[in-house]
Design an enzyme around this catalytic site. Structure first.
Site, PDB file in Angstrom:
ATOM      1  N   GLU A 101     -16.006   0.748  39.448  1.00  0.00           N
ATOM      2  CA  GLU A 101     -15.498   2.105  39.371  1.00  0.00           C
ATOM      3  C   GLU A 101     -16.398   3.177  39.986  1.00  0.00           C
ATOM      4  O   GLU A 101     -15.905   4.180  40.481  1.00  0.00           O
ATOM      5  CB  GLU A 101     -15.248   2.463  37.883  1.00  0.00           C
ATOM      6  N   SER A 142      14.662  -6.774 -22.780  1.00  0.00           N
ATOM      7  CA  SER A 142      13.880  -7.038 -23.985  1.00  0.00           C
ATOM      8  C   SER A 142      12.379  -6.931 -23.781  1.00  0.00           C
ATOM      9  O   SER A 142      11.625  -6.975 -24.763  1.00  0.00           O
ATOM     10  CB  SER A 142      14.223  -8.437 -24.521  1.00  0.00           C
TER      11      SER A 142
END
Length: 846
Positions: free
Chosen positions: A113, A478
């Site tokens: 780069e 229950s």
């Protein structure tokens, strides 16, 4: 000569030189038209350049922002053991410091780069000239010119100005690059670049890319792998695809040769690296255990509620803030919870046939793309999620997210093209499978802290995010009864109190008429029975009697206090008619195991920001004096006790002690052969539409329900004891070593008394046995509430007279017999003087 004289002479010479220069320019201006035009153009060019610089530079962000720049980072989630279990990320990002980047990797990127990076001031004018020529040559062709950008310019582009393709953006980029070089060091610029550069596969930065392409950290990369990463900024999506492998190899080898030419690698190293294949790992959707899906999704929801989702929501947002989150999830228990719930779901619904597709997609568009973006998947056996691509009578084909299609067999009549289904391999093709329509939720909690150790909210979180453990509101049936009994115990009842198991009706007013309650399955009343027996056998009529005698206002106050729900004082709520969640019920049962002390149910222990600072924790206690500069000689500082006492410890223990009987001889006997000191309660709602089990041990409490998302009857045979309790049993078996073999310890003041299990009366002869249904049991009583010592009056009188007779006989023998043998004359008188109340005065017979 003085300094002032020298200065004056210098200024005089300068004025003279300027005068001469001005005169010459004037002569050229008058003599040459070309000179005049060139001068005008030069001045105009400078003016335009200065104006453009001022105009473009005025609106640019300050390069000083990079000094405090904090990139968007994902949130990382850890389990209870500190291991990473998930992340909330739309992009792969991992921040490293400059010293963490290996030198070969840095040199590879510089070779690819910006090989003059260490020497230029932000702009490489030679490379820029080449980029201008390339741009002019490609104008109108539709092709994109090469960038010619330095690494500093790329930092400006990626962080400050964006990726717009224009000359204006390039100029802005150049201006900012010069400014950045004046603010940051070269090392700081490279650190930003290598952490931010987009490299494909949703990876930003070289560490994330190294993991995505090679499943390695950057420090472990080989030279050829570092070179491959360096080629990606040019075209990440192209070079990472298999069909462009030749292009990637050529570009990679070029970068390797550049490294040798630049002196950053030897030719021998480059030759060896050039001979290597690309070696890319297949793309993976996740690296995390999918068993944690429901747990981490609930954590995500709570974090978003607290901190927001995206960067604009604040500095600690879930998808940009870089948070580190420590959760309470126990990996072993979470896997066990998923396995156990799935087994329970398959036991009930595994053979009930196909009930429709998971989803449908539009076959007029790309089915593969739609399938990928749906994120639907399954992690069960060898099943996969696919879409029916073709259906013609008895033949069909199925397609998967990789684009491959195969023959599909076992075709329900209603199945059509576009249906998203699950299938398993069969021969050269696949066969249709069915995820049961029934579902449910399962939670495991530590009662001593409130920390949720496991949470499973359905069959598979990737089939749907609806978490039934926290989002599904259902009637608990229950399983709510223990808290009705707790209200009765607080009102003065005991586990041995006799309650009438008989029909009970209540007048509800002219509009509603009379309401009559009944036992499960319309079982007839059993008459007077102990409270313990009523809870063990889950008798509705006895529960209603207790609620009525205690007062429903008191009962609903108990429900509210322990966090189950806020209900009106109607008797039907004593049988579980109100809605709640599995998580709330488990937290209430955890309170019972913790002897009435309750903690908030939590999934998150603490949250740290990206810098490691703790910004939230579930344990908010402060240790006063822990940070004193110097010990003051006083008592050592102690953390205050956490949690809140919401129930009398003795009441909580009595309820747990009765619930242990539910496992031994009641409705949850399926857990008895685990040979652990477990307590629990089953539940079955009207319909039955849902089945429940809640319970556990001294250190872990679990709860589960099964039911349809749109509640409907599960069938008359469905009961909590036969469908829900086995799920918790499987949970325990999957992680047996995590469940303690110690019972819940009785609090101070509890008295353990032997009683007759059926009558509740105190007994003095015989002892409890290991038989699950012994005649005599130990029962827990609060002080002064145990049955008094008493016996049948006739039996007591008979025992008293027998004892008196035995005593008289003994005394008669002593007074009539001696060593010398004489008989005393007053023996009869002494016998008459014996007090018949002597035994009672000395403590009596019990």
């Amino acid at each position: 000569m003085t300094a002032s004289t020298k200065s004056e002479n210098f200024l005089a010479r300068a004025r003279g030189d300027l005068s001469v220069l001005g005169a010459r320019i004037g002569e050229r201006w008058r003599a040459s038209r070309l000179f005049r035009w060139l001068s005008i153009l030069f001045v105009l060019g400078v003016a335009v350049a200065l104006g453009a610089y001022a105009l473009l530079g005025a609106g640019l962000p300050s390069a000083d922002r990079l000094l405090t720049y904090q990139p968007p980072l994902p949130t990382m989630v850890r389990g209870a053991d500190g291991e990473i279990i998930n992340s909330y990320a739309r992009e792969r990002r991992v921040q490293l410091r400059f010293v963490d980047f290996p030198e070969p990797l840095i040199n590879a990127f510089l070779s690819a780069e910006d090989k003059t990076f260490w020497s230029h001031g932000g702009v490489d004018y030679t490379g820029l000239a080449g980029a201008v020529v390339d741009y002019v040559s490609k104008m109108g062709s539709g092709q994109r010119a090469k960038g010619g950008s330095t690494i500093t310019q790329q930092v400006a582009k990626n962080i400050l100005v964006g990726d717009e393709y224009s000359v204006t953006r390039k100029l802005k980029e150049m201006i900012l690059a010069r400014r950045i070089e004046g603010v940051l060091t070269k090392e700081e610029i490279l650190e930003l670049y290598l952490n931010e550069i987009p490299l494909g596969r949703q990876s930003f930065g070289v560490q994330a890319a190294s993991r995505a392409y090679f499943d390695k950290d950057v420090g472990d990369l080989d030279l050829h792998e570092a070179a491959f990463l360096a080629i990606l900024p040019k075209a990440p999506e192209r070079y990472s695809r298999a069909k462009y492998a030749d292009l990637a190899l050529a570009r990679r080898n070029y970068v390797l040769q550049q490294m040798a030419d630049n002196g950053w690698a030897s030719q021998a190293e480059v030759d060896r690296a050039t001979a290597q294949p690309l070696g890319l790992k297949p793309r993976r959707s996740t690296d995390y255990d999918t068993a944690s899906g429901y747990f981490v999704e609930e954590v995500r929801r709570r974090l978003i509620d607290k901190y927001g989702e995206n960067a604009e929501d604040g500095p600690n947002s879930v998808y940009a803030g870089g948070l580190w989150v420590r959760t309470s999830m126990d990996t072993e228990l979470q896997r066990a919870a998923r396995t156990a719930l799935r087994k329970g779901i398959m036991r009930y619904g595994g053979s009930r046939g196909w009930h429709g597709p998971i989803a449908t997609i539009n076959m007029d568009e790309s089915w593969q793309t739609q399938l990928i973006v749906s994120n639907l998947a399954i992690d069960y056996k060898d099943w996969r999620v696919g879409v029916v691509t073709e259906r013609d009578g008895n033949t069909a084909r199925i397609g998967f997210s990789d684009g491959e299609t195969y023959p599909l067999s076992v075709l329900p009549d209603a199945m059509k093209a576009g249906d998203v289904i699950v299938a398993s391999p069969q021969g050269d093709g696949w066969r249709t499978q069915t995820v049961p329509e029934i579902s449910g939720g399962l939670v495991v909690e530590d009662p001593h802290t409130g920390r949720i150790m496991a949470m499973q909210g359905g069959f598979d979180s990737r089939l749907g995010s609806f978490n039934r453990a926290v989002q599904a509101k259902r009637q608990p049936g229950s399983t709510i009864k223990p808290f009705v009994y707790a209200s009765g115990l607080d009102a003065g009842m005991t586990p041995a109190t006799q309650v009438n198991d008989a029909p009970f009706c209540v007048w509800q007013g002219a509009d509603l008429g009379e309401k009559c309650f009944r036992n499960f399955a319309n079982q007839r009343g059993a008459g007077m029975q102990t409270m313990r027996w009523g809870l063990e056998q889950s008798r509705n009529l006895m529960t209603i009697q207790i609620a009525n005698d205690t007062g429903m206002d008191n009962v609903t106050d108990t429900f509210r206090r322990v966090g189950i729900g806020d209900y009106e004082p109607y008797l039907s709520f004593a049988l579980g008619a109100g809605e709640t969640t599995v998580t709330r019920m488990v937290n209430a049962y955890a309170m019972l195991a913790n002897l009435g002390r309750q903690y908030d149910a939590t999934l998150i222990d603490y949250v740290q920001d990206r810098n490691g600072k703790v910004i939230w924790r579930s344990d908010k206690r402060r240790c006063e004096g822990c940070n004193m500069a110097e010990y003051d000689g006083g008592p050592m500082p102690r953390l205050p006790r956490a949690g809140k006492q919401v129930m009398d410890p003795a009441t909580a223990y009595q309820v747990v002690h009765m619930l242990e009987g539910v496992v031994q001889r009641g409705t949850a006997t399926r857990l008895r052969d685990l040979d652990l000191p477990l307590f629990g309660k089953t539940g079955t709602t009207n319909g039955p539409t849902n089945v429940w089990f809640m319970g556990g041990s001294a250190d872990l409490v679990a709860g589960v329900y099964l039911g349809f998302d749109q509640p409907r009857s599960m069938g008359g045979y469905a009961q909590g004891g036969s469908l829900a309790a086995p799920i918790v049993k499987d949970l325990i078996l999957e992680a047996k070593d995590r469940w303690p073999d110690k019972p819940v310890r009785a609090p101070e003041g509890i008295r353990m008394v032997r009683i007759d299990r059926r009558s509740g009366k105190r007994v003095f002869e015989g002892w409890p046995t290991d038989d699950p249904k012994p005649a005599i049991i130990w029962e827990a009583f609060k002080p002064d509430t145990e049955p008094k010592r008493s016996a049948n009056r006739q039996t007591l009188e008979e025992r008293r007279m027998a004892a008196i007779s035995a005593l008289r006989a003994a005394m008669q023998e002593r007074t009539t017999t001696s060593r010398s043998g004489p008989v005393r004359r007053n023996s009869g008188e002494q016998q008459q003087q014996i007090d018949d109340t002597f035994l009672e005065d000395q403590g009596g017979i019990y």
